[in-house]
Design an enzyme around this catalytic site. Sequence first.
Site, short mmCIF file in Angstrom:
data_model
loop_
_atom_site.label_atom_id
_atom_site.label_comp_id
_atom_site.label_asym_id
_atom_site.label_seq_id
_atom_site.Cartn_x
_atom_site.Cartn_y
_atom_site.Cartn_z
N ARG A 34 0.83 -1.21 0.00
CA ARG A 34 0.00 0.00 0.00
C ARG A 34 0.86 1.24 0.00
O ARG A 34 2.03 1.22 0.38
CB ARG A 34 -0.94 0.04 1.21
CG ARG A 34 -0.23 0.05 2.56
CD ARG A 34 -0.16 1.40 3.23
NE ARG A 34 0.68 1.38 4.41
CZ ARG A 34 1.95 1.71 4.43
NH1 ARG A 34 2.56 2.09 3.33
NH2 ARG A 34 2.66 1.68 5.55
N GLU A 40 -0.36 9.84 8.78
CA GLU A 40 0.85 9.06 9.10
C GLU A 40 1.13 9.12 10.59
O GLU A 40 1.03 10.19 11.20
CB GLU A 40 2.03 9.63 8.30
CG GLU A 40 3.04 8.60 7.91
CD GLU A 40 2.49 7.61 6.88
OE1 GLU A 40 2.03 6.53 7.29
OE2 GLU A 40 2.51 7.94 5.68
N HIS A 41 1.52 7.98 11.14
CA HIS A 41 1.75 7.83 12.58
C HIS A 41 0.49 8.21 13.35
O HIS A 41 0.56 8.78 14.45
CB HIS A 41 2.97 8.66 13.04
CG HIS A 41 4.27 8.03 12.62
ND1 HIS A 41 4.98 7.17 13.42
CD2 HIS A 41 4.96 8.10 11.45
CE1 HIS A 41 6.07 6.76 12.78
NE2 HIS A 41 6.08 7.30 11.57
N ASP A 43 -2.29 5.74 13.07
CA ASP A 43 -3.09 4.51 13.29
C ASP A 43 -2.93 3.98 14.71
O ASP A 43 -3.90 3.57 15.34
CB ASP A 43 -2.84 3.44 12.22
CG ASP A 43 -1.41 2.89 12.17
OD1 ASP A 43 -0.52 3.46 12.82
OD2 ASP A 43 -1.21 1.88 11.46
N GLY A 128 10.89 -3.37 3.08
CA GLY A 128 11.27 -2.37 4.08
C GLY A 128 11.30 -0.95 3.56
O GLY A 128 12.05 -0.11 4.07
N SER A 133 5.47 -4.05 2.93
CA SER A 133 5.86 -5.35 2.38
C SER A 133 5.59 -6.49 3.37
O SER A 133 5.21 -7.59 2.97
CB SER A 133 7.35 -5.33 2.03
OG SER A 133 8.14 -4.95 3.14
N ASP A 178 -1.86 -1.17 7.69
CA ASP A 178 -1.36 -1.96 6.56
C ASP A 178 -2.20 -3.21 6.33
O ASP A 178 -2.51 -3.59 5.20
CB ASP A 178 0.10 -2.36 6.81
CG ASP A 178 0.99 -1.16 7.07
OD1 ASP A 178 0.51 -0.02 6.90
OD2 ASP A 178 2.15 -1.35 7.45
N TYR A 229 10.62 3.57 15.51
CA TYR A 229 9.16 3.51 15.40
C TYR A 229 8.54 3.30 16.78
O TYR A 229 7.62 4.01 17.18
CB TYR A 229 8.78 2.38 14.44
CG TYR A 229 7.30 2.22 14.24
CD1 TYR A 229 6.61 2.99 13.32
CD2 TYR A 229 6.57 1.28 14.98
CE1 TYR A 229 5.24 2.85 13.13
CE2 TYR A 229 5.21 1.13 14.81
CZ TYR A 229 4.55 1.90 13.88
OH TYR A 229 3.20 1.75 13.70
C1 GLA Z 1 4.24 1.57 9.58
C2 GLA Z 1 3.25 0.77 10.42
C3 GLA Z 1 1.85 1.34 10.30
C4 GLA Z 1 1.84 2.85 10.55
C5 GLA Z 1 2.92 3.54 9.74
C6 GLA Z 1 3.05 5.00 10.08
O1 GLA Z 1 3.95 1.41 8.23
O2 GLA Z 1 3.24 -0.58 10.00
O3 GLA Z 1 0.98 0.67 11.18
O4 GLA Z 1 1.96 3.12 11.92
O5 GLA Z 1 4.17 2.93 9.93
O6 GLA Z 1 1.89 5.68 9.74
#
Ligand code: GLA
Length: 388
Positions: A34, A40-41, A43, A128, A133, A178, A229
């Site tokens: 996807r 972003e950041h 979820d 990655g 992926s 994801d 992360y």
């Molecule tokens: C990675 C995580 C997702 C999300 C993004 C940031 O892709 O797998 O769950 O937190 O980072 O938006």
Amino acid sequence: MRTFPRDPLVASAEAAFVRRFGRKPRFAAAAPGRVNLIGEHTDYNEGFVLPMAIDRRAVIVGDRAARDRSTFWSVDLDQVAEADLTAQLAPQPRGFANYLLGVADQWNAAGYRLPNLDVVIQSSVPIGAGLASSAAVEVAFAHLLQQVTGAAMSPLDLALLCRRAEHSFPGTPCGIMDMLVATHARPGHAMLIDCRSNQVQAIPLPPPDRASFLIADTGVRHDLADGAYAERRGRCAAAASRLGLPSLRDARRGMPAAGSMPAAELAAALHVLAENERTLVAAAAIATGDLEALGALMFDSHESLRDLLDVSCPELDVLVEAAAALRGAGVYGARMTGAGMGGCAVVLCRPDALDQVTAALERATRDRFVRAADCFAVAPSGPAGGIP
Ligand code: GLA
């Protein structure tokens, strides 16, 4: 059960299986990567995200094992791993097999008795690179196990199972985005996901003759499990608890008072608050076909990720700057996508500007970092499924 179209990648994985195991595979499944357009950041803060599945996917083919162990072969990595799926599973020290074993372990936990399997994986999702992926591999394998066991799980249950698998075996504390987009995607649509209720709404994207989605891969690789992360996730959780909130989803304007909490936590809270707002406005902009508005929100999102959450990197910033220089000349918007610290930027542009934008992004990265970004267009695609 959902089905996934056959394509050359499926044929290639099947041929690899025949080469290695000397017979045809009986089971086959695939799941898409996807690109997150915005949100972003958010979820893991129970917020909103707006990703679309792409026409890059993980394909897994398999059969019951010819002996009392399972063999997993990743064609792309040219690595083989073995395990006994009929016994208690444990994570392996490293490697791709943990994405499969985590899913198998969840399957066992759900009360199924898995047989041993011979399995081949082949994927066109860069590994990655912030294009999900690993979720593609997990969701594809979960679909394959549905075929093997005859189970029929709902797309939501499958997504939740795969997230538990990712948390437990590879050990990445990821959110649900994801997996949910891989299980729920619709061709030609972005998916607006409320990561508190897990409700997914398909938002029709403009037709391919109006908008193109260009991915620019920096080639810089993060290892999500590596800590940055998890650190951002912890920062957000700390900010929410300091504010007395269940999660940053509940943050409101004016609430975090400067000076009342550590600067990094305040910045994280401000990012999540504004990014959730941007994501809802972006979905509305797509619905009305306002690509200028969507593009502006993408640029804002990038700035916020760079300045407030500190998850960009020089390569991503150069890409977004190069895209911004073409604003009004074919580019609507650009931002980093995925967890950050490397990986990819996504550019929303006019289809007739694709070549020019690609050349500009390649030039900008080559000039500054020697290695040019790898640019490719992606199309909004459908969900995971078994392959008939
Ligand atoms: C990675 C995580 C997702 C999300 C993004 C940031 O892709 O797998 O769950 O937190 O980072 O938006």
